[in-house]
Write a protein that holds these residues in place. Structure first.
Motif, PDB file in Angstrom:
ATOM      1  N   LEU A  48      -8.202  -3.743  -4.423  1.00 54.51           N
ATOM      2  CA  LEU A  48      -9.116  -2.672  -4.047  1.00 54.51           C
ATOM      3  C   LEU A  48     -10.109  -3.145  -3.000  1.00 54.51           C
ATOM      4  O   LEU A  48     -10.818  -4.112  -3.200  1.00 54.51           O
ATOM      5  N   THR A  49     -10.156  -2.440  -1.872  1.00 51.89           N
ATOM      6  CA  THR A  49     -11.213  -2.618  -0.878  1.00 51.89           C
ATOM      7  C   THR A  49     -11.520  -1.268  -0.269  1.00 51.89           C
ATOM      8  O   THR A  49     -11.022  -0.247  -0.725  1.00 51.89           O
ATOM      9  N   LEU A  50     -12.313  -1.251   0.756  1.00 50.59           N
ATOM     10  CA  LEU A  50     -12.765   0.022   1.302  1.00 50.59           C
ATOM     11  C   LEU A  50     -11.712   0.680   2.180  1.00 50.59           C
ATOM     12  O   LEU A  50     -10.913   0.015   2.825  1.00 50.59           O
ATOM     13  N   ALA A  51     -11.751   2.005   2.255  1.00 52.10           N
ATOM     14  CA  ALA A  51     -10.806   2.752   3.080  1.00 52.10           C
ATOM     15  C   ALA A  51     -11.162   2.604   4.544  1.00 52.10           C
ATOM     16  O   ALA A  51     -12.310   2.637   4.924  1.00 52.10           O
TER      17      ALA A  51
ATOM     18  N   PRO B 274      -5.667  -1.896   4.834  1.00 52.77           N
ATOM     19  CA  PRO B 274      -5.968  -0.459   4.852  1.00 52.77           C
ATOM     20  C   PRO B 274      -5.477   0.251   3.593  1.00 52.77           C
ATOM     21  O   PRO B 274      -6.136   1.168   3.094  1.00 52.77           O
ATOM     22  N   GLN B 275      -4.318  -0.166   3.074  1.00 55.67           N
ATOM     23  CA  GLN B 275      -3.783   0.457   1.862  1.00 55.67           C
ATOM     24  C   GLN B 275      -4.716   0.226   0.670  1.00 55.67           C
ATOM     25  O   GLN B 275      -4.948   1.130  -0.151  1.00 55.67           O
ATOM     26  N   MET B 276      -5.256  -0.959   0.572  1.00 57.19           N
ATOM     27  CA  MET B 276      -6.170  -1.263  -0.519  1.00 57.19           C
ATOM     28  C   MET B 276      -7.478  -0.503  -0.354  1.00 57.19           C
ATOM     29  O   MET B 276      -8.066  -0.024  -1.334  1.00 57.19           O
ATOM     30  N   ARG B 277      -7.939  -0.382   0.875  1.00 58.43           N
ATOM     31  CA  ARG B 277      -9.162   0.355   1.138  1.00 58.43           C
ATOM     32  C   ARG B 277      -8.993   1.824   0.737  1.00 58.43           C
ATOM     33  O   ARG B 277      -9.910   2.441   0.187  1.00 58.43           O
ATOM     34  N   ASP B 278      -7.831   2.368   1.013  1.00 57.96           N
ATOM     35  CA  ASP B 278      -7.590   3.747   0.623  1.00 57.96           C
ATOM     36  C   ASP B 278      -7.484   3.878  -0.894  1.00 57.96           C
ATOM     37  O   ASP B 278      -7.933   4.876  -1.474  1.00 57.96           O
TER      38      ASP B 278
END
Length: 260
Positions: A13-16, A55-59
């Motif tokens: 998990l990170t930012l989108a 990007p996938q984790m951010r989303d």
């Protein structure tokens, strides 16, 4: 709709990447703003676990927070926050966050230094001794039982067989009482002291008492001990010393508190 749990985020998990940055908002749900700070906190937690920033984790984190807000709003509409058990859980979570914040702040103010870790390493290394022993034992309830076991072994009975039949130690009885290799410091004092008085192949002439019961002990082998290097032991020692610091913090606070 199924909420994604922290530990179950498939890719971390990170930012989108395409986050709505207006007014520091991650998103809006039914007019309610989800602040960017929530995503920042979750991102930091996931990064600490070694999750890669993509990007996938951010989303994924953005969608997770949206899902939570939707369900939380519905729960409030139903008045679930007013249920005693729910209110209690919310209060417990609030306390947990405050406690964690306090302890992090306390550890910053009372850091474990490199010099302290090195001194503790040398102390532990010295107390561990220079030799380790391969030991078997038979644990029984009373001294008389231990004496009977010793008589049987001296009369020709198999130590291993008696251990399997009579020992109370469920962890070693199936292995004929085998405790594998360890330094005397790994055991309770009376047991460790008894080991150092025995030579290879020798058995105690009398049962040895500890808080667990009475032990008949045999040393099968001995060798120079292998103690981990400072770099190998450092992470564990640091963690133990931090735990001791935290325990002291709790003890100090409790000593000052008025408990009725």
């Amino acid at each position: 709709m199924i909420l994604i749990r922290y530990a179950a985020l498939a890719a971390g998990l990170t930012l989108a990447a395409a986050v709505n940055a207006q007014d520091g908002a991650l998103a809006k749900v039914n007019g309610v703003t989800i602040p960017q700070s929530r995503a920042d906190i979750l991102m930091k937690e996931m990064a600490a676990q070694g999750r890669p920033d993509t990007p996938q984790m951010r989303d994924a984190i953005r969608q997770e927070l949206i899902n939570r807000e939707i369900v939380a709003q519905e729960a409030i509409k139903k008045g679930l926050q007013k249920r005693p058990e729910v209110a209690t859980q919310i209060e417990l979570q609030r306390q947990a966050v405050l406690i964690n914040a306090y302890l992090q702040d306390y550890l910053k103010a009372h850091p474990v230094t490199e010099d302290e870790v090195k001194k503790e390493y040398e102390r532990v290394k010295a107390s561990a001794g220079t030799r380790e022993y391969k030991v078997r034992h038979i644990l029984v309830e009373t001294e008389d039982e231990g004496k009977q076991v010793i008589v049987q072994i001296k009369g020709g009975a198999s130590f291993e067989k008696l251990a399997a039949e009579k020992s109370k130690d469920q962890g070693s009885k199936a292995r004929g009482g085998d405790l594998d290799w360890a330094t005397p410091a790994r055991y309770v004092p009376a047991f460790g002291q008894a080991i150092t008085k025995l030579k290879k192949g020798q058995m105690t002439d009398a049962p040895v008492q500890t808080q667990f019961g009475w032990h008949v002990i045999r040393v099968d082998d001995e060798r120079p001990s292998k103690f981990p290097s400072y770099e190998e032991a450092k992470p564990q020692i640091e963690q133990q010393m931090r735990q001791q610091t935290v325990s002291k913090a709790f003890a100090d606070l409790r000593a000052k508190a008025k408990i009725e």
